[in-house]
Design a protein around this motif. Structure first.
Motif, PDB file in Angstrom:
ATOM      1  N   LYS A  84      24.065   9.868 -39.146  1.00 13.24           N
ATOM      2  CA  LYS A  84      22.947   9.130 -39.726  1.00 13.24           C
ATOM      3  C   LYS A  84      23.366   8.434 -41.025  1.00 13.24           C
ATOM      4  CE  LYS A  84      18.602   9.830 -39.195  1.00 13.24           C
ATOM      5  NZ  LYS A  84      17.268  10.333 -39.111  1.00 13.24           N
ATOM      6  N   VAL A  85      24.224   9.082 -41.810  1.00 12.54           N
ATOM      7  CA  VAL A  85      24.711   8.459 -43.047  1.00 12.54           C
ATOM      8  C   VAL A  85      25.527   7.216 -42.706  1.00 12.54           C
ATOM      9  CG1 VAL A  85      26.298   8.774 -45.000  1.00 12.54           C
ATOM     10  CG2 VAL A  85      24.676  10.578 -44.422  1.00 12.54           C
ATOM     11  N   ILE A  86      26.356   7.317 -41.689  1.00 12.67           N
ATOM     12  CA  ILE A  86      27.221   6.194 -41.314  1.00 12.67           C
ATOM     13  C   ILE A  86      26.423   5.059 -40.663  1.00 12.67           C
ATOM     14  CG2 ILE A  86      29.123   5.503 -39.787  1.00 12.67           C
ATOM     15  CD1 ILE A  86      30.304   8.334 -40.317  1.00 12.67           C
ATOM     16  N   LYS A  87      25.517   5.411 -39.742  1.00 15.90           N
ATOM     17  CA  LYS A  87      24.783   4.396 -38.980  1.00 15.90           C
ATOM     18  C   LYS A  87      23.493   3.943 -39.652  1.00 15.90           C
ATOM     19  CE  LYS A  87      26.519   6.212 -34.631  1.00 15.90           C
ATOM     20  NZ  LYS A  87      26.177   6.989 -33.434  1.00 15.90           N
ATOM     21  N   GLY A  88      22.986   4.733 -40.584  1.00 16.81           N
ATOM     22  CA  GLY A  88      21.701   4.429 -41.200  1.00 16.81           C
ATOM     23  C   GLY A  88      20.578   4.987 -40.340  1.00 16.81           C
ATOM     24  N   GLY A  89      19.363   4.852 -40.815  1.00 16.51           N
ATOM     25  CA  GLY A  89      18.245   5.354 -40.026  1.00 16.51           C
ATOM     26  C   GLY A  89      16.949   5.254 -40.791  1.00 16.51           C
ATOM     27  N   SER A  90      15.855   5.588 -40.099  1.00 17.96           N
ATOM     28  CA  SER A  90      14.543   5.575 -40.741  1.00 17.96           C
ATOM     29  C   SER A  90      13.583   6.440 -39.946  1.00 17.96           C
ATOM     30  CB  SER A  90      13.998   4.151 -40.826  1.00 17.96           C
ATOM     31  OG  SER A  90      13.743   3.655 -39.530  1.00 17.96           O
ATOM     32  N   GLY A  91      12.440   6.703 -40.552  1.00 16.97           N
ATOM     33  CA  GLY A  91      11.376   7.398 -39.856  1.00 16.97           C
ATOM     34  C   GLY A  91      11.256   8.878 -40.124  1.00 16.97           C
ATOM     35  N   VAL A  92      12.329   9.538 -40.535  1.00 18.79           N
ATOM     36  CA  VAL A  92      12.276  10.978 -40.758  1.00 18.79           C
ATOM     37  C   VAL A  92      11.624  11.295 -42.099  1.00 18.79           C
ATOM     38  CG1 VAL A  92      13.654  13.079 -40.964  1.00 18.79           C
ATOM     39  CG2 VAL A  92      14.315  11.321 -39.327  1.00 18.79           C
ATOM     40  N   TRP A  93      11.932  10.526 -43.117  1.00 16.52           N
ATOM     41  CA  TRP A  93      11.434  10.779 -44.465  1.00 16.52           C
ATOM     42  C   TRP A  93      10.458   9.709 -44.936  1.00 16.52           C
ATOM     43  CZ3 TRP A  93      12.503  15.391 -46.591  1.00 16.52           C
ATOM     44  CH2 TRP A  93      13.565  16.112 -46.079  1.00 16.52           C
ATOM     45  N   GLY A  94      10.031   8.866 -44.069  1.00 13.10           N
ATOM     46  CA  GLY A  94       9.117   7.799 -44.454  1.00 13.10           C
ATOM     47  C   GLY A  94       9.526   6.498 -43.803  1.00 13.10           C
ATOM     48  N   THR A  95       8.930   5.427 -44.250  1.00  9.22           N
ATOM     49  CA  THR A  95       9.171   4.129 -43.609  1.00  9.22           C
ATOM     50  C   THR A  95      10.386   3.386 -44.168  1.00  9.22           C
ATOM     51  OG1 THR A  95       7.680   3.098 -45.200  1.00  9.22           O
ATOM     52  CG2 THR A  95       6.726   3.820 -43.106  1.00  9.22           C
ATOM     53  N   MET A  96      10.842   3.779 -45.329  1.00  9.65           N
ATOM     54  CA  MET A  96      11.988   3.097 -45.949  1.00  9.65           C
ATOM     55  C   MET A  96      13.271   3.487 -45.216  1.00  9.65           C
ATOM     56  SD  MET A  96      13.065   0.981 -48.217  1.00  9.65           S
ATOM     57  CE  MET A  96      11.764   0.782 -49.382  1.00  9.65           C
ATOM     58  N   PRO A  97      13.974   2.523 -44.619  1.00 14.20           N
ATOM     59  CA  PRO A  97      15.205   2.856 -43.895  1.00 14.20           C
ATOM     60  C   PRO A  97      16.373   3.128 -44.837  1.00 14.20           C
ATOM     61  CG  PRO A  97      14.830   0.504 -43.809  1.00 14.20           C
ATOM     62  CD  PRO A  97      13.644   1.100 -44.520  1.00 14.20           C
ATOM     63  N   MET A  98      17.263   3.990 -44.375  1.00 14.67           N
ATOM     64  CA  MET A  98      18.506   4.215 -45.118  1.00 14.67           C
ATOM     65  C   MET A  98      19.520   3.213 -44.583  1.00 14.67           C
ATOM     66  SD  MET A  98      20.896   7.563 -45.721  1.00 14.67           S
ATOM     67  CE  MET A  98      21.421   7.763 -44.043  1.00 14.67           C
ATOM     68  N   SER A  99      20.171   2.530 -45.482  1.00 16.59           N
ATOM     69  CA  SER A  99      21.161   1.535 -45.057  1.00 16.59           C
ATOM     70  C   SER A  99      22.382   2.227 -44.465  1.00 16.59           C
ATOM     71  CB  SER A  99      21.564   0.649 -46.234  1.00 16.59           C
ATOM     72  OG  SER A  99      22.125   1.447 -47.255  1.00 16.59           O
ATOM     73  N   ALA A 100      23.041   1.513 -43.577  1.00 17.21           N
ATOM     74  CA  ALA A 100      24.240   2.041 -42.938  1.00 17.21           C
ATOM     75  C   ALA A 100      25.408   2.026 -43.915  1.00 17.21           C
ATOM     76  CB  ALA A 100      24.576   1.203 -41.713  1.00 17.21           C
ATOM     77  N   HIS A 101      26.278   2.998 -43.757  1.00 16.59           N
ATOM     78  CA  HIS A 101      27.498   3.079 -44.560  1.00 16.59           C
ATOM     79  C   HIS A 101      28.683   3.090 -43.594  1.00 16.59           C
ATOM     80  CE1 HIS A 101      24.295   4.712 -47.107  1.00 16.59           C
ATOM     81  NE2 HIS A 101      24.976   4.165 -48.092  1.00 16.59           N
ATOM     82  N   SER A 102      28.835   1.984 -42.874  1.00 17.90           N
ATOM     83  CA  SER A 102      29.802   1.907 -41.782  1.00 17.90           C
ATOM     84  C   SER A 102      31.252   1.992 -42.242  1.00 17.90           C
ATOM     85  CB  SER A 102      29.575   0.628 -40.973  1.00 17.90           C
ATOM     86  OG  SER A 102      29.641  -0.491 -41.820  1.00 17.90           O
ATOM     87  N   SER A 103      31.511   1.730 -43.494  1.00 20.98           N
ATOM     88  CA  SER A 103      32.889   1.813 -43.979  1.00 20.98           C
ATOM     89  C   SER A 103      33.285   3.252 -44.337  1.00 20.98           C
ATOM     90  CB  SER A 103      33.079   0.913 -45.203  1.00 20.98           C
ATOM     91  OG  SER A 103      32.255   1.360 -46.262  1.00 20.98           O
ATOM     92  N   LEU A 104      32.316   4.150 -44.312  1.00 20.30           N
ATOM     93  CA  LEU A 104      32.561   5.548 -44.654  1.00 20.30           C
ATOM     94  C   LEU A 104      33.214   6.270 -43.480  1.00 20.30           C
ATOM     95  CD1 LEU A 104      31.965   7.478 -47.039  1.00 20.30           C
ATOM     96  CD2 LEU A 104      29.828   8.053 -45.907  1.00 20.30           C
ATOM     97  N   LYS A 105      34.257   7.031 -43.741  1.00 20.31           N
ATOM     98  CA  LYS A 105      34.929   7.807 -42.707  1.00 20.31           C
ATOM     99  C   LYS A 105      34.040   8.972 -42.297  1.00 20.31           C
ATOM    100  CE  LYS A 105      39.459   6.896 -44.672  1.00 20.31           C
ATOM    101  NZ  LYS A 105      40.592   7.513 -45.370  1.00 20.31           N
ATOM    102  N   LYS A 106      34.143   9.363 -41.043  1.00 20.89           N
ATOM    103  CA  LYS A 106      33.322  10.466 -40.507  1.00 20.89           C
ATOM    104  C   LYS A 106      33.571  11.752 -41.295  1.00 20.89           C
ATOM    105  CE  LYS A 106      31.084  12.715 -37.082  1.00 20.89           C
ATOM    106  NZ  LYS A 106      29.871  12.462 -36.396  1.00 20.89           N
ATOM    107  N   GLU A 107      34.810  12.051 -41.611  1.00 19.86           N
ATOM    108  CA  GLU A 107      35.125  13.284 -42.346  1.00 19.86           C
ATOM    109  C   GLU A 107      34.539  13.265 -43.753  1.00 19.86           C
ATOM    110  OE1 GLU A 107      36.375  16.191 -41.255  1.00 19.86           O
ATOM    111  OE2 GLU A 107      36.228  15.172 -39.321  1.00 19.86           O
TER     112      GLU A 107
END
Length: 121
Positions: A84-107
């Protein structure tokens, strides 16, 4: 005048003889204990996470402590939240989406999530 200096010198000699110099006294060097912070905490501090999240207060996104309370520290949750941190997401904590962090390594994302989930008290 000589008498005054003589009395003053005698008084100083008397006073200094009562003071005790303890040359065997051991001095303890004061040190500060530095808490070793883990990699996840360092990665969060260097990233843009601090713009939306705080440790104990909701800003744009939830507080880290609230996330830790909601999700048990399991491998399934660590992997899911890292995605979710890498891809981003919304809806769990409210309507404001979390931006994707696609450059972040999985580890790195997993390390950050592990740190956040370790905050549960």
């Amino acid at each position: 005048m000589k008498r005054t200096f003589l009395l003053f010198g005698l008084a100083m000699l008397t006073l200094t003889s009562f003071s005790r110099i303890d040359s065997d006294k051991k001095y303890i060097k004061k040190t500060t204990i530095e808490v070793q912070s883990n990699d996840g905490e360092k990665l969060i501090a260097k990233s843009d996470c601090v713009g939306c999240h705080k440790l104990d207060k909701k800003l744009i996104g939830p507080a880290y402590l609230d996330i830790a309370k909601k999700y048990p520290n399991t491998d399934k949750n660590i992997n899911s939240l890292a995605d979710k941190v890498i891809k981003g997401g919304s809806g769990v904590w409210g309507t404001m989406p979390m931006s994707a962090h696609s450059s972040l390594k999985k580890e790195d994302a997993k390390s950050m999530v592990k740190y956040i989930l370790s905050l549960k008290k």
